[in-house]
Structure formats: C-alpha cells, structure tokens
Design an enzyme around this catalytic site. Structure first.
Site, PDB file in Angstrom:
ATOM      1  N   SER A  36       0.791  -1.226   0.000  1.00 32.11           N
ATOM      2  CA  SER A  36       0.000   0.000   0.000  1.00 32.11           C
ATOM      3  C   SER A  36       0.821   1.272   0.000  1.00 32.11           C
ATOM      4  CB  SER A  36      -0.925   0.014   1.225  1.00 32.11           C
ATOM      5  OG  SER A  36      -0.159  -0.108   2.410  1.00 32.11           O
ATOM      6  N   ASP A 323      -4.551   6.962   8.183  1.00 34.59           N
ATOM      7  CA  ASP A 323      -5.537   6.002   8.694  1.00 34.59           C
ATOM      8  C   ASP A 323      -4.850   5.014   9.620  1.00 34.59           C
ATOM      9  OD1 ASP A 323      -4.206   4.171   7.092  1.00 34.59           O
ATOM     10  OD2 ASP A 323      -5.873   3.795   5.725  1.00 34.59           O
ATOM     11  N   HIS A 326      -1.612   3.712   7.497  1.00 35.50           N
ATOM     12  CA  HIS A 326      -0.846   4.433   6.487  1.00 35.50           C
ATOM     13  C   HIS A 326      -0.582   5.889   6.842  1.00 35.50           C
ATOM     14  CE1 HIS A 326      -3.354   1.254   4.614  1.00 35.50           C
ATOM     15  NE2 HIS A 326      -2.172   0.897   4.152  1.00 35.50           N
TER      16      HIS A 326
END
Length: 362
Positions: A36, A323, A326
C-alpha cells in the site's frame, strides 16, 4: 488488511527544507512493486479484492477524489515520479482493463505500478483478501516483457522501486494465525523472496533498483486491534522483527553489484527516518505522531477511514498517520524528499537523484 508506512527525515531536514533538484534525469520509466505504500489503485480494479481505499475521504487532499491510494493524496512512488519528471504511473490492472475494453491500445512509456495494498513478500499474506502478492506482480511484469510490450533497452535505464514486508510482519502477531516459525526463521523466509525477486527482475533487464526498508510497523494505530499490543507506546516485539528484516535486507542490497554485474542498487533507510519524526515531531511540523487522522476507536486504529463511524481530523498535515495503517500525504512527501536527495543516513550508498542522473559517488 494492509499496512503501512514510512516517513522520513534527513538530518538536513532538521534545520531546513530539502531543496529538490530535478537535474537531468536519465530515467525513462519507473516500475513499482510492493504494497500500500506504493499502490496507485490496483486493488480498485481487482473486484475480488476486499482491501480497498476507493471511497471518500481517501484522496481528498490532492486528487479530491478517491483513486485507490491508501492515503489522502500522493504516495512515495508518485512523489519520486514527479521528482524524476515523469507523469504518474498508472496501475497495471487499470491498463489491463483499458486494453481489454479497447479504450487504450498500448502501454504508457513512463512505466507501470504493479503494487497491491495488503500484499506481502510471503505468498499467503492476506491472500484471503484477494490481494496480488509480489510473486504475481512479478509475473505480470514478466509477461509484458516476454510479449514484447516493454522494450528491454528501456528497462535497463528505468528505475525499479521495491518495498514489501510490513504486512507479513504485522500478520505474524495476529491471534488467529498460528505461525510455526520463529521470528528469525520467518524473517529469513521473507528474505528468500527478496533474493528471488532480485534474480527475476535482473534477468528481465533491471539495472537500477531501489529497495526501501520497513518503517516501525509496531507503531501503526492498527496495533490497537491486537490483544497483546500496548497502545501507550509502540509494539516492541513487532519493531524488533522489522529491524531484523531491515538489517538483513541491507546486507542483501550491499552485495547486489557483486552478485549481479551492471546493477546499481540503493537502500532507503526508512525506519530510522520515521523514528526521527516520532522523536522530534515539532521539528517536522507534526502535532500528532501516534493517532490516525481518519478512523475511530483507540488511536483511531479500530475503524478504517471512510467506514461507518469514522472521524476525521481538521489538520491532516500535522498527523504522521492518515488512517490505521498508512501515513498522510505530507509524511510521504517528506519521506520522498529524503529518499530523493538525502544523505547516507537516509539512503545509501547514494540517493535516488544520483541514481536517476547517473551522478554516482560511492
């Protein structure tokens, strides 16, 4: 699930912003593999994947719409592409979709992003979520090369970005997964895949490669989900594994030029950079380096940003984390600057700007 992070910090950044010099880059394209930290939307185009960030407020600070990136704006791969002077790379699955639907007949010349949020170095990591493991990412790239969709002469001049492993280590501590390997053996199994990855991309023509270390995985807000993880400090056992992996990864990177003639490889020391942000937050403009800007529950780590019940902060630029896993776009920006023209405390044996311009000094 997926993970996370990094951030940065040049010692130079302590006193003043890093001046970004674009120089005369000789990089025609960038090929990106990982999770990610790099994913530009591959998971969005994988309808069997449940690890998603294709809903508001993801993307709200820069793109002003969700793009599938797991942050509020651009990722490290995006910023590095901008520094090189290239348009942002599209996700492979978006390109595949466009070609299959005849909205595009050829691949872009600026590279491709193969990264999949939630994936790991180990094939089974978050496999139940439908993520694309790095083994499949490499197969996707290999197929394009073998079918002559990508010119090998371009590949040799291109920049390869690789970052993976955070999800593997986070998952080692999930209570419903019973790992039989010791932490040492588990890390070695991850590094086995690193070696296979290097061998595979080398045979396909890669000659300029950047490996990024893991950040302090044990500090992500999502650790609040783990029954044995502290929430008043980082999860030490998890960070010990991350540092073990990073040390051995750097050893592998250091011998690449000897083992693979013609390859230039660099190691981005993300862990130390991130730790410096956490240690001196005000120096870097952060007011919160523990909680998620967007989420809910303890540390903002119990609810994914955008899901039912989430809250969002008013000042994401002051948060290290966007979040539960991340970093924010600003964190990624600072990190990218450190990797682009930082000193050997941040990236070694030389930085990405030197790698991109062939201005290399050992």
């Amino acid at each position: 699930m997926d993970l996370l992070f990094f951030l940065l910090a040049l010692l130079l950044l302590v006193a003043s912003p890093v001046a970004l010099t674009k120089s005369s880059s000789t990089v025609p394209a960038i090929f990106t593999f990982g999770d990610s930290i790099f994913d530009a939307g591959n998971n969005h185009f994988n309808k069997n994947c449940t690890a998603q960030a294709d809903f508001p407020p993801y993307g709200s600070s820069f793109f002003h719409r969700p793009t599938g990136r797991f942050t509020n704006g651009r990722t490290v791969a995006d910023f590095i592409s901008e520094f090189v002077g290239l348009p942002l790379q599209k996700p492979f699955l978006e390109l595949q979709y466009q070609i299959l639907n005849v909205t595009s007949r050829k691949l872009p010349a600026n590279g491709i992003n193969f990264a999949s949020a939630g994936s790991g170095l180990l094939f089974d990591t978050n496999n139940y979520m439908g993520v694309t493991p790095i083994q499949i990412q490499l197969q996707q790239f290999q197929t394009l090369v073998q079918q002559n969709h990508i010119d090998k002469s371009i590949i040799q001049e291109s920049l390869f970005l690789l970052e993976s492993g955070s999800n593997d280590i986070f998952n080692y501590f999930l209570p419903f997964l019973n790992h039989t390997l010791s932490p040492d053996a588990y890390v070695n199994s991850m590094l086995d895949q690193v070696n296979k990855t290097i061998d595979q991309i080398y045979k396909l023509g890669a000659r300029r490669i950047a490996f990024f270390s893991l950040g302090p995985v044990g500090c992500v807000p999502a650790r609040a989900m783990l029954p044995n993880a502290p929430t008043n400090k980082c999860f030490g056992k998890m960070n010990v594994m991350a540092k073990m992996y990073n040390t051995r990864l750097e050893d592998i990177v250091n011998i690449i030029p000897t083992k693979y003639p013609g390859v230039i490889a660099v190691f981005g020391a993300v862990y130390g950079i991130t730790h410096r942000f956490q240690t001196y937050p005000a120096r870097y403009g952060f007011s919160d380096v523990s909680n998620a800007c967007c989420g809910n529950g303890t540390l903002g780590g119990l609810v994914q940003c955008g899901r039912e019940g989430y809250n969002i902060c008013n000042n994401p630029n002051e948060f290290l984390f966007w979040d539960f896993y991340h970093p924010t776009e600003r964190t990624y920006h600072l990190m990218s600057k450190a990797l682009w023209n930082g000193n050997k405390n941040q990236i070694r044996p030389f930085n990405l700007m030197a790698l991109a311009t062939n201005n290399i000094t050992f």
